[in-house]
Design an enzyme around this catalytic site. Structure first.
Site, PDB file in Angstrom:
ATOM      1  N   ASN A  10       1.029  -1.042  -0.051  1.00 42.66           N
ATOM      2  CA  ASN A  10      -0.108  -0.134  -0.142  1.00 42.66           C
ATOM      3  C   ASN A  10       0.970   1.223   0.057  1.00 42.66           C
ATOM      4  O   ASN A  10       1.210   1.522   1.085  1.00 42.66           O
ATOM      5  CB  ASN A  10      -0.882  -0.069   1.209  1.00 42.66           C
ATOM      6  CG  ASN A  10      -1.629   1.034   1.430  1.00 42.66           C
ATOM      7  OD1 ASN A  10      -1.653   2.118   0.601  1.00 42.66           O
ATOM      8  ND2 ASN A  10      -2.792   0.954   2.372  1.00 42.66           N
ATOM      9  N   ARG A  38      -2.629  -2.209  -3.299  1.00 38.60           N
ATOM     10  CA  ARG A  38      -3.560  -1.360  -3.469  1.00 38.60           C
ATOM     11  C   ARG A  38      -3.383  -0.268  -4.320  1.00 38.60           C
ATOM     12  O   ARG A  38      -2.201   0.101  -4.456  1.00 38.60           O
ATOM     13  CB  ARG A  38      -3.550  -0.442  -1.967  1.00 38.60           C
ATOM     14  CG  ARG A  38      -4.583   0.890  -2.018  1.00 38.60           C
ATOM     15  CD  ARG A  38      -4.486   1.650  -0.671  1.00 38.60           C
ATOM     16  NE  ARG A  38      -5.369   2.853  -0.514  1.00 38.60           N
ATOM     17  CZ  ARG A  38      -5.262   3.671  -0.213  1.00 38.60           C
ATOM     18  NH1 ARG A  38      -3.951   3.844   0.771  1.00 38.60           N
ATOM     19  NH2 ARG A  38      -5.918   4.754  -0.022  1.00 38.60           N
ATOM     20  N   HIS A  97     -11.134   5.588  -0.848  1.00 40.93           N
ATOM     21  CA  HIS A  97     -11.108   4.760   0.323  1.00 40.93           C
ATOM     22  C   HIS A  97     -12.241   3.403   0.276  1.00 40.93           C
ATOM     23  O   HIS A  97     -12.513   3.016   1.110  1.00 40.93           O
ATOM     24  CB  HIS A  97     -11.500   5.738   1.283  1.00 40.93           C
ATOM     25  CG  HIS A  97     -10.323   6.590   1.720  1.00 40.93           C
ATOM     26  ND1 HIS A  97     -10.916   8.033   1.951  1.00 40.93           N
ATOM     27  CD2 HIS A  97      -9.426   6.848   1.861  1.00 40.93           C
ATOM     28  CE1 HIS A  97      -9.834   8.997   1.848  1.00 40.93           C
ATOM     29  NE2 HIS A  97      -8.864   7.867   2.266  1.00 40.93           N
ATOM     30  N   ARG A 156      -4.814  18.242   1.250  1.00 40.06           N
ATOM     31  CA  ARG A 156      -5.907  18.516   0.476  1.00 40.06           C
ATOM     32  C   ARG A 156      -7.049  19.674   0.722  1.00 40.06           C
ATOM     33  O   ARG A 156      -7.654  19.461   1.702  1.00 40.06           O
ATOM     34  CB  ARG A 156      -6.171  17.285  -0.211  1.00 40.06           C
ATOM     35  CG  ARG A 156      -4.946  16.391  -0.944  1.00 40.06           C
ATOM     36  CD  ARG A 156      -5.397  14.927  -1.470  1.00 40.06           C
ATOM     37  NE  ARG A 156      -4.915  14.150  -0.242  1.00 40.06           N
ATOM     38  CZ  ARG A 156      -5.381  12.686  -0.380  1.00 40.06           C
ATOM     39  NH1 ARG A 156      -6.324  12.373  -1.054  1.00 40.06           N
ATOM     40  NH2 ARG A 156      -4.838  12.062   0.532  1.00 40.06           N
ATOM     41  N   GLU A 161      -7.243  -1.944   5.793  1.00 42.30           N
ATOM     42  CA  GLU A 161      -7.239  -2.241   4.165  1.00 42.30           C
ATOM     43  C   GLU A 161      -6.504  -3.364   3.802  1.00 42.30           C
ATOM     44  O   GLU A 161      -6.746  -4.170   2.921  1.00 42.30           O
ATOM     45  CB  GLU A 161      -6.566  -1.028   3.824  1.00 42.30           C
ATOM     46  CG  GLU A 161      -7.562   0.369   3.720  1.00 42.30           C
ATOM     47  CD  GLU A 161      -7.021   1.553   3.596  1.00 42.30           C
ATOM     48  OE1 GLU A 161      -5.714   1.732   4.265  1.00 42.30           O
ATOM     49  OE2 GLU A 161      -7.599   2.357   2.830  1.00 42.30           O
TER      50      GLU A 161
END
Ligand code: ADP
Length: 398
Positions: free
Chosen positions: A8, A96, A184, A244, A382
């Site tokens: 990831n 990922r 996500h 962001r 994840e």
């Protein structure tokens, strides 16, 4: 016994997981989880890895420029894993990949044409996609015999209804792939599957999940399926994040272009790297630093973050026609009782009543017994979602 590696990659980090896959029927067993930080940037990279019991197996800093890119970081990870587990038979690598564009709604085997297609989405997720793919390239070279599977953050959202999939601009853009993708997805999939296993009565209802990490978004689940997300075409939309901007009037872009004479690259840099909590506080993208700072701009940055979460909560509840469960996850959602409390403050009108004691103690259920909406904290994972996809891909190839 076959093993899987999960990767990831963030802009300057690489999370990895090492799993035993057993007979490919049961749950992959996590044996080692780790993180390489400060990759590139001329800094001293750092690697940390823990075993299944939480014991620290490695905690090491490298010399300046010793880990200049994600390929080198992966080589370091592989050296460490070979040392730890010389018996390992790495049969699958799960990656990922942030953006799967309009094509990919499921985990997908990485082949040269798939890699080429995914490279076309790099401009849509410049902080992640190039690093995801460079990690994948390095892994394809290092493990040519392993099955390599990409798991997309966009995939979980690919079945949104039309109104949540489009923008009101000429249709030709939609046809070109200018759509609301949502991100996500691996985290939301984990939360959805966890609810299904542990609280099926909640899973079948209307759920809003707030994934609040360095990247942050929210998702509306109806019966466990995503029907709306705060994120859109790129990983910029919706909530403000570490650096962001979150939702922004497109007129601001026109102003930057036409009045400030900024180049597209400069604007990209502002929106992805200089905005959000960092831009508002002038201090840091890290919530812990802001909570500790206590300065006015730090407080205002937190206030804006919370305000946008509350606004999105109302919007997603409207998209769902009500809400029965709210789940917090991600580094901030899982750890900051303060942010959770501010988000839930005065939300009685929507049926949410926080139990401040449970919240402070970090319990799994943090709503009062009388609250109409169940409020939960579920640590997301994840890595296990990627490992399950790697297992399934291997089982399918068998
Ligand atoms: P990423 O999106 O990079 O995976 P994480 O989910 O790890 O990010 O979340 C990182 C964010 O979580 C940072 O802003 C960090 O400050 C915040 N965080 C972690 N622990 C705490 C804590 N105890 N209190 C407040 N914020 C925290």
């Amino acid at each position: 016994m076959p093993h899987a590696l999960t990767l990831n990659a963030g802009s300057s980090s690489l999370k990895f997981g090492f799993f035993e896959l057993g007979d490919l029927q049961g749950e992959p067993q996590s044996r080692i989880l780790g993180l390489v930080e400060r990759i590139g940037q001329g800094e001293r990279a750092h690697i940390k890895a823990k075993g299944a019991d939480g014991q620290v197996l490695l905690d090491q800093e490298y010399g300046r420029n010793h880990v200049p890119d994600h390929g080198t970081a992966l080589a370091r990870v592989v050296d460490f894993l070979r040392e730890q587990r010389p018996d390992a038979r790495l049969a699958a690598v799960g990656h990922r990949v942030v953006h799967g564009g309009p094509d990919y709604a499921e985990p997908t085997r990485l082949t040269p044409p798939v890699m080429d297609r995914l490279a076309q989405f790099e401009p849509l997720a410049p902080l992640h996609q190039p690093h995801n793919l460079s990690g994948a390239r390095a892994a394809l070279e290092l493990f040519p015999d392993a099955i390599q599977v990409a798991c997309f953050d966009t995939a979980f959202h690919r079945h949104h209804p039309w109104v949540n999939d489009t923008f009101a601009i000429p249709r030709k853009f939609y046809d070109q792939g200018v759509r609301r993708y949502g991100f996500h997805g691996l985290s939301y999939q984990y939360i959805s599957e966890t609810l299904e296993k542990t609280a099926p009565h909640l899973h079948s209802g209307r759920t809003i999940v707030a994934h609040l990490g360095n990247g942050a978004s929210m998702c509306a689940l109806m019966g466990g399926r995503s029907v709306a997300s705060s994120m859109g075409f790129s990983a910029l939309d919706g909530l403000p994040m570490g650096s962001r901007c979150g939702q922004l009037d497109p007129g601001v872009l026109l102003y930057m272009l036409m009045n400030e004479g900024m180049t597209p690259k400069e604007i990209e840099d502002v929106l992805y790297r200089q905005s959000g909590l960092l831009g508002l506080s002038g201090l840091s993208n890290d919530m812990r630093t802001l909570e500790a700072a206590g300065t006015e701009p730090a407080r205002e940055a937190i206030d804006y973050f919370v305000f946008r979460i509350r606004r999105e909560l109302g919007a997603l509840a409207a998209a769902l026609g009500g809400v029965s469960t709210l789940v917090f996850c991600g580094g901030i959602g899982e750890n900051s009782a303060h942010i959770r409390e501010k988000v839930c403050e005065g939300m009685g009108w929507i049926g949410m009543e926080l139990d401040t004691g449970r919240n402070l103690r970090g319990e799994r259920i943090i709503s009062t017994d009388l609250s109409r909406v169940r409020i939960l904290v579920i640590p997301t994972n994840e890595e296990i979602v990627i490992a399950r996809a790697a297992r399934d891909s291997l089982a399918g190839a068998g």
